[in-house]
Design an enzyme around this catalytic site. Structure first.
Site, mmCIF file in Angstrom:
data_model
loop_
_atom_site.group_PDB
_atom_site.id
_atom_site.type_symbol
_atom_site.label_atom_id
_atom_site.label_comp_id
_atom_site.label_asym_id
_atom_site.label_seq_id
_atom_site.Cartn_x
_atom_site.Cartn_y
_atom_site.Cartn_z
ATOM 1 N N ILE A 1 0.838 -1.205 0.000
ATOM 2 C CA ILE A 1 0.000 0.000 0.000
ATOM 3 C C ILE A 1 0.870 1.251 0.000
ATOM 4 O O ILE A 1 0.640 2.185 -0.776
ATOM 5 C CB ILE A 1 -0.945 -0.005 1.213
ATOM 6 C CG1 ILE A 1 -1.955 -1.143 1.101
ATOM 7 C CG2 ILE A 1 -1.667 1.339 1.344
ATOM 8 C CD1 ILE A 1 -2.747 -1.393 2.364
ATOM 9 N N PRO B 1 2.033 -2.702 10.208
ATOM 10 C CA PRO B 1 1.110 -3.587 10.931
ATOM 11 C C PRO B 1 1.042 -3.202 12.400
ATOM 12 O O PRO B 1 1.939 -2.519 12.923
ATOM 13 C CB PRO B 1 1.743 -4.967 10.742
ATOM 14 C CG PRO B 1 3.191 -4.694 10.542
ATOM 15 C CD PRO B 1 3.272 -3.384 9.800
ATOM 16 N N THR C 1 -4.793 4.954 7.817
ATOM 17 C CA THR C 1 -5.698 4.009 7.160
ATOM 18 C C THR C 1 -5.304 2.576 7.509
ATOM 19 O O THR C 1 -5.696 1.635 6.815
ATOM 20 C CB THR C 1 -5.659 4.189 5.621
ATOM 21 O OG1 THR C 1 -4.291 4.098 5.180
ATOM 22 C CG2 THR C 1 -6.235 5.526 5.209
ATOM 23 N N ARG D 1 -4.328 0.661 11.324
ATOM 24 C CA ARG D 1 -4.986 0.112 12.507
ATOM 25 C C ARG D 1 -5.142 1.218 13.547
ATOM 26 O O ARG D 1 -4.257 2.046 13.728
ATOM 27 C CB ARG D 1 -4.168 -1.050 13.098
ATOM 28 C CG ARG D 1 -4.207 -2.317 12.251
ATOM 29 C CD ARG D 1 -5.577 -2.971 12.294
ATOM 30 N NE ARG D 1 -5.679 -4.146 11.437
ATOM 31 C CZ ARG D 1 -6.132 -4.136 10.197
ATOM 32 N NH1 ARG D 1 -6.517 -2.993 9.635
ATOM 33 N NH2 ARG D 1 -6.215 -5.241 9.484
ATOM 34 N N ASP E 1 -9.250 6.776 9.227
ATOM 35 C CA ASP E 1 -10.213 5.793 8.744
ATOM 36 C C ASP E 1 -10.376 4.658 9.748
ATOM 37 O O ASP E 1 -11.175 3.757 9.530
ATOM 38 C CB ASP E 1 -9.763 5.239 7.390
ATOM 39 C CG ASP E 1 -10.809 4.339 6.756
ATOM 40 O OD1 ASP E 1 -11.983 4.757 6.690
ATOM 41 O OD2 ASP E 1 -10.460 3.220 6.335
ATOM 42 N N GLU F 1 -12.996 1.167 17.825
ATOM 43 C CA GLU F 1 -14.000 1.321 16.777
ATOM 44 C C GLU F 1 -15.103 0.267 16.803
ATOM 45 O O GLU F 1 -16.184 0.488 16.253
ATOM 46 C CB GLU F 1 -13.332 1.313 15.403
ATOM 47 C CG GLU F 1 -12.724 -0.013 14.995
ATOM 48 C CD GLU F 1 -12.008 0.070 13.648
ATOM 49 O OE1 GLU F 1 -12.305 -0.781 12.792
ATOM 50 O OE2 GLU F 1 -11.171 0.958 13.455
ATOM 51 N N HIS G 1 -13.635 2.991 8.579
ATOM 52 C CA HIS G 1 -12.803 1.880 8.102
ATOM 53 C C HIS G 1 -13.223 1.452 6.696
ATOM 54 O O HIS G 1 -13.471 0.280 6.428
ATOM 55 C CB HIS G 1 -12.905 0.697 9.071
ATOM 56 C CG HIS G 1 -11.668 -0.155 9.100
ATOM 57 N ND1 HIS G 1 -11.214 -0.765 10.243
ATOM 58 C CD2 HIS G 1 -10.780 -0.501 8.130
ATOM 59 C CE1 HIS G 1 -10.118 -1.454 9.975
ATOM 60 N NE2 HIS G 1 -9.839 -1.307 8.692
#
Length: 334
Positions: free
Chosen positions: A158, A210, A236, A238, A262, A267, A299
């Site tokens: 990404i 991560p 975007t 965790r 995000d 959450e 998310h």
């Protein structure tokens, strides 16, 4: 041979539509349930060969033990992250865990850019104003992305797509990764630096690492203090990469100029649910939503047609390979 039965939890309408379409190729027997997997509904897994779960399903040791008792042999994550699974417990019970390591790196990278541009150019505020007939430009000034410096923490698939996009904007790029890709860096004019140097030199910081014990709350009071005043922070990845209370403090004292989130560390009770008729009783979440220089979404960075199709194909491919006794390249181990 009997059909493989999958108990599918946290089902949304778009999940059912996409997975049913892809299942025409696989022929699994899927039982869809709207609730997240919990002690209250785990009885629904009896007779299932696999459970299919997402990021907000908590697969702790007790849940995994009950899955084993119910005859479940596989946990099929339809997501990349697996910090919600007690892997030692899964190993001890002999339940196989597999994930979807990548949905569409383009989807998430493009969304990160959308957050950056929306925050910088105040697009949300401008849209609200013009709908009310207010065409004033006061308070809407942004900055040129060209010539500014992006700091990327984590340089996986990404992040590499993101870097390609923002190099096209004419941005400089600093990067931090425990396992740097020097060939990529040289080809794309990326400079690997220490975290402190990245904090001090970046106008925008985007998180793509991560969630591990080492990266949990990597953005905190101390790291924020090392950043440029007015820095933009994009997450975007965790939620628990950012200490939310420390971020709020940074926003209040203007050390942080913008935040595009995000994900959120707490959450699960809110994201993917319609809470519009209820009061948000999470004071931290409510506070974040009150800032006009914060954009918070549920998310959804992954949420494109291409990504959801990739998720379904990879998830079912993992289950098929497990059932047939094939090698599982997407298996998750300790």
């Amino acid at each position: 041979m009997n059909k493989t039965t999958i108990a599918f939890f946290g089902t949304m309408p778009y999940d059912k539509a996409t997975f049913n379409e892809v299942n025409e190729e696989y022929g699994f027997d899927i039982k869809y349930y709207t609730g997240n997997l919990s002690h209250d509904n785990i009885s629904l897994t009896r007779g299932a060969d696999a459970v299919c779960v997402f990021v907000n399903d908590d697969l702790n040791a007790e849940i995994i033990a009950e899955l084993k008792q119910n005859g479940v042999k596989m946990i099929a994550l339809r997501c990349a992250g697996y910090n919600n699974v007690d892997l030692p417990a899964a190993k001890a019970t002999g339940i196989t865990v597999a994930r979807v390591p990548a949905y569409s790196p383009h989807a998430v990278a493009e969304y990160a850019v959308a957050l950056m541009l929306s925050l910088n150019r105040k697009i949300q505020r401008a849209s609200w104003r013009t709908r009310d007939g207010n065409f004033s430009l006061n308070g809407l000034m942004g900055f040129d992305m060209y010539g500014k410096t992006l700091g990327v923490i984590g340089t996986g698939k990404i992040a590499k797509v993101l870097i390609g996009i923002l190099r096209g904007f004419g941005m400089n790029v600093l990067a931090y990764d425990l396992y740097p890709d020097h060939a990529f860096a040289e080809a794309n004019q990326v400079r690997y630096v220490s975290l402190d140097e990245l904090y001090a030199g970046s106008d925008i910081i985007s998180l793509h690492c991560p969630l591990t014990p080492e990266t949990e709350y990597i953005i905190n009071r101390e790291s924020i203090a090392k950043m440029k005043k007015g820095v933009m922070i994009i997450n975007t990845g965790r939620g628990r990469l950012i200490h939310s209370e420390d971020l709020i403090e940074g926003l209040k004292n203007k050390q942080v100029g913008f935040a595009g989130l995000d994900v959120y560390e707490e959450e699960e009770p809110y994201f993917y649910k319609d809470k519009s008729d209820k009061i948000i009783d999470d004071d931290t979440l409510a506070r974040l939503l009150s800032f006009n220089n914060v954009i918070m979404t549920s998310h959804q960075a992954f949420f494109t047609r291409e990504a959801t199709s990739n998720i379904a194909h990879t998830t079912f491919g993992n289950i098929r390979d497990f059932v047939l006794g094939h090698e599982l390249p997407n298996a998750v181990t300790e």
